[in-house]
Design a protein around this motif. Sequence first.
Motif, PDB file in Angstrom:
ATOM      1  N   LEU A   1      46.429  30.410  39.129  1.00  0.00           N
ATOM      2  CA  LEU A   1      45.135  30.958  39.541  1.00  0.00           C
ATOM      3  C   LEU A   1      45.284  32.023  40.629  1.00  0.00           C
ATOM      4  CD1 LEU A   1      42.847  27.780  39.647  1.00  0.00           C
ATOM      5  CD2 LEU A   1      43.296  29.341  37.747  1.00  0.00           C
ATOM      6  N   GLY A   2      46.345  31.913  41.400  1.00  0.00           N
ATOM      7  CA  GLY A   2      46.561  32.889  42.465  1.00  0.00           C
ATOM      8  C   GLY A   2      47.345  34.112  42.042  1.00  0.00           C
ATOM      9  N   ASP A   3      47.739  34.184  40.764  1.00  0.00           N
ATOM     10  CA  ASP A   3      48.619  35.258  40.287  1.00  0.00           C
ATOM     11  C   ASP A   3      47.850  36.226  39.384  1.00  0.00           C
ATOM     12  OD1 ASP A   3      50.635  36.874  39.371  1.00  0.00           O
ATOM     13  OD2 ASP A   3      51.932  35.258  38.653  1.00  0.00           O
ATOM     14  N   HIS A   4      47.131  37.184  39.988  1.00  0.00           N
ATOM     15  CA  HIS A   4      46.409  38.163  39.165  1.00  0.00           C
ATOM     16  C   HIS A   4      47.280  39.355  38.813  1.00  0.00           C
ATOM     17  CE1 HIS A   4      45.686  39.497  43.350  1.00  0.00           C
ATOM     18  NE2 HIS A   4      45.708  40.707  42.828  1.00  0.00           N
TER      19      HIS A   4
ATOM     20  N   ARG B   1      50.293  38.879  37.130  1.00  0.00           N
ATOM     21  CA  ARG B   1      50.860  38.543  35.816  1.00  0.00           C
ATOM     22  C   ARG B   1      49.816  38.038  34.827  1.00  0.00           C
ATOM     23  NH1 ARG B   1      55.916  34.862  35.707  1.00  0.00           N
ATOM     24  NH2 ARG B   1      54.546  33.410  36.812  1.00  0.00           N
ATOM     25  N   PHE B   2      48.610  37.689  35.331  1.00  0.00           N
ATOM     26  CA  PHE B   2      47.587  37.142  34.450  1.00  0.00           C
ATOM     27  C   PHE B   2      46.285  37.921  34.589  1.00  0.00           C
ATOM     28  CE2 PHE B   2      50.462  33.593  35.259  1.00  0.00           C
ATOM     29  CZ  PHE B   2      50.724  33.151  33.966  1.00  0.00           C
ATOM     30  N   SER B   3      45.609  38.105  33.458  1.00  0.00           N
ATOM     31  CA  SER B   3      44.348  38.842  33.407  1.00  0.00           C
ATOM     32  C   SER B   3      43.206  37.892  33.083  1.00  0.00           C
ATOM     33  CB  SER B   3      44.425  39.932  32.336  1.00  0.00           C
ATOM     34  OG  SER B   3      43.145  40.468  32.052  1.00  0.00           O
ATOM     35  N   ASN B   4      42.024  38.193  33.633  1.00  0.00           N
ATOM     36  CA  ASN B   4      40.793  37.472  33.291  1.00  0.00           C
ATOM     37  C   ASN B   4      39.885  38.295  32.390  1.00  0.00           C
ATOM     38  OD1 ASN B   4      41.712  35.796  35.537  1.00  0.00           O
ATOM     39  ND2 ASN B   4      39.629  34.993  35.600  1.00  0.00           N
ATOM     40  N   ASP B   5      40.261  39.499  32.052  1.00  0.00           N
ATOM     41  CA  ASP B   5      39.398  40.439  31.340  1.00  0.00           C
ATOM     42  C   ASP B   5      38.851  39.833  30.043  1.00  0.00           C
ATOM     43  OD1 ASP B   5      38.168  42.601  30.125  1.00  0.00           O
ATOM     44  OD2 ASP B   5      39.874  43.957  30.344  1.00  0.00           O
ATOM     45  N   PHE B   6      37.523  39.856  29.895  1.00  0.00           N
ATOM     46  CA  PHE B   6      36.875  39.311  28.706  1.00  0.00           C
ATOM     47  C   PHE B   6      37.327  40.022  27.436  1.00  0.00           C
ATOM     48  CE2 PHE B   6      33.115  38.639  25.893  1.00  0.00           C
ATOM     49  CZ  PHE B   6      33.163  37.261  25.859  1.00  0.00           C
ATOM     50  N   GLY B   7      37.792  41.256  27.562  1.00  0.00           N
ATOM     51  CA  GLY B   7      38.311  41.980  26.403  1.00  0.00           C
ATOM     52  C   GLY B   7      39.445  41.260  25.712  1.00  0.00           C
ATOM     53  N   ASN B   8      40.155  40.404  26.458  1.00  0.00           N
ATOM     54  CA  ASN B   8      41.212  39.604  25.840  1.00  0.00           C
ATOM     55  C   ASN B   8      40.654  38.595  24.849  1.00  0.00           C
ATOM     56  OD1 ASN B   8      43.802  40.356  27.298  1.00  0.00           O
ATOM     57  ND2 ASN B   8      42.469  39.896  29.030  1.00  0.00           N
TER      58      ASN B   8
ATOM     59  N   SER C   1      36.851  47.103  27.524  1.00  0.00           N
ATOM     60  CA  SER C   1      36.208  47.361  28.810  1.00  0.00           C
ATOM     61  C   SER C   1      35.703  46.068  29.406  1.00  0.00           C
ATOM     62  CB  SER C   1      35.033  48.332  28.630  1.00  0.00           C
ATOM     63  OG  SER C   1      34.236  48.372  29.796  1.00  0.00           O
ATOM     64  N   ASN C   2      35.672  46.021  30.726  1.00  0.00           N
ATOM     65  CA  ASN C   2      35.078  44.882  31.430  1.00  0.00           C
ATOM     66  C   ASN C   2      33.560  44.955  31.463  1.00  0.00           C
ATOM     67  OD1 ASN C   2      37.344  43.427  32.180  1.00  0.00           O
ATOM     68  ND2 ASN C   2      37.709  44.646  34.008  1.00  0.00           N
TER      69      ASN C   2
ATOM     70  N   ARG D   1      36.392  39.471  35.020  1.00  0.00           N
ATOM     71  CA  ARG D   1      36.760  40.829  35.422  1.00  0.00           C
ATOM     72  C   ARG D   1      38.055  40.805  36.221  1.00  0.00           C
ATOM     73  NH1 ARG D   1      31.723  44.493  35.780  1.00  0.00           N
ATOM     74  NH2 ARG D   1      30.077  43.197  34.893  1.00  0.00           N
ATOM     75  N   ASP D   2      38.800  41.878  36.079  1.00  0.00           N
ATOM     76  CA  ASP D   2      40.047  42.057  36.816  1.00  0.00           C
ATOM     77  C   ASP D   2      39.856  43.086  37.927  1.00  0.00           C
ATOM     78  OD1 ASP D   2      41.516  40.320  35.220  1.00  0.00           O
ATOM     79  OD2 ASP D   2      42.146  41.898  33.829  1.00  0.00           O
ATOM     80  N   PRO D   3      40.758  43.082  38.925  1.00  0.00           N
ATOM     81  CA  PRO D   3      40.791  44.207  39.855  1.00  0.00           C
ATOM     82  C   PRO D   3      41.115  45.492  39.067  1.00  0.00           C
ATOM     83  CG  PRO D   3      42.071  42.354  40.698  1.00  0.00           C
ATOM     84  CD  PRO D   3      41.725  42.039  39.267  1.00  0.00           C
TER      85      PRO D   3
END
Length: 389
Positions: free
Chosen positions: A55-58, A60-67, A73-74, A84-86
């Motif tokens: 959870l602390g590793d943005h 290597r990991f993405s939260n983008d809904f596009g996945n 696009s977010n 959403r990602d940074p």
Amino acid sequence: MSDNEFPLVQFMREGFDPVAELARIRTEQAVFPMEIPGGQMVYLVTRYEDVRAVLGDHERFSNDFGNVIGLGSNQEDPGGLGFRDPPEHTRLRKFLTPEFTMRRLRRLEPRVEDIVNEHLDRIEASDKPVDLVEAFALPIPSLVVCELLGVPYDERSDFLKISKDRFDFTAGPEASLQAINDAMTFLTDLVGREREKPGEGLLGQLIRDHGDELDDRTLASMADGLLVGGHDTSTSMLALGTLWLLENPDVAARVRDEDGYVVQVVEELLRYMTVVQVAFPRFAREDLDLFGTPIKKGEMVLCSLAAANRDPKLGEGIEQVLPDREVAGSHLAFGHGIHRCVGAPLAQMEMRIAYPALLRRFPTLRVDGEVPFRKLAIVYGVEKLPVSW
């Protein structure tokens, strides 16, 4: 439990507790691979330190809904900040974070107390038994969100209906989708009116301070994210926490009679219940090694918050509610890292006010009927909680 049930194990409970199979997985495997319908592989992480690490590793990991749906696009996601990602996540969160400091939330505290007491009055005047979910746990978070956002008083009954429909999944996917659209329509209209004449709520404040940086759709999406994040979760915690307190009268008596004791009880109940059982899915940005398991770029990793918060490495008696536990405040009930729930202080305040007020008003409160628990729920809870006094 058969192999084809494994992909659902993270959503299953036995009363307050995660199923025993989840504990077995946590003991035996750092990463548990699961094949879901369609042949896609998903990887479940269950140990406390490992979940914190993911959870602390943005990076290597993405939260983008596009996945999830193949969007590039977010901007079209339905999950507020959670999908959403940074740098977009960072940009939007910086607008919200100041509104959730305890100093800002103290402005809301008297109104939260009023809302709680108004519902206690209605319960007291009702025929028994009363469903505490319908009469207490469900409406209070909706009205608190109304206060937070600045929903006009004469529109709050409409907002309550929209909020209830938004989280009623029993009518099927079409009705659920329609409820989501209704919520966004309501909130977009509200944002438009707030832009013309900003009020004293969060939307009015954001428009005054950052109106040139946020369009109506983004503001409505942020408001919807707060509704999604703060409604069903708080409803579940108010109901489950009350049920546990009624089953443990010694602790309930201290919550009722000792000022301040509720603070540590709330934190331990948050850990113990972990109503959001699984964090927003993470997707590998690259091929990587995850605690000894190879993960391919684009594959999904699920973090079981419920399993992590019951990890024996957190200390003795982790399967019990021990309000004096030193690690209570380090739980993962609100997630971890940049996506930790921005509204956590508001949820904590609601519970710190609601539990003692309920127990003081009804010192002989008791369960009076069957309490059905949810089945296979991302957000765990009870369907109803009949009580008498």
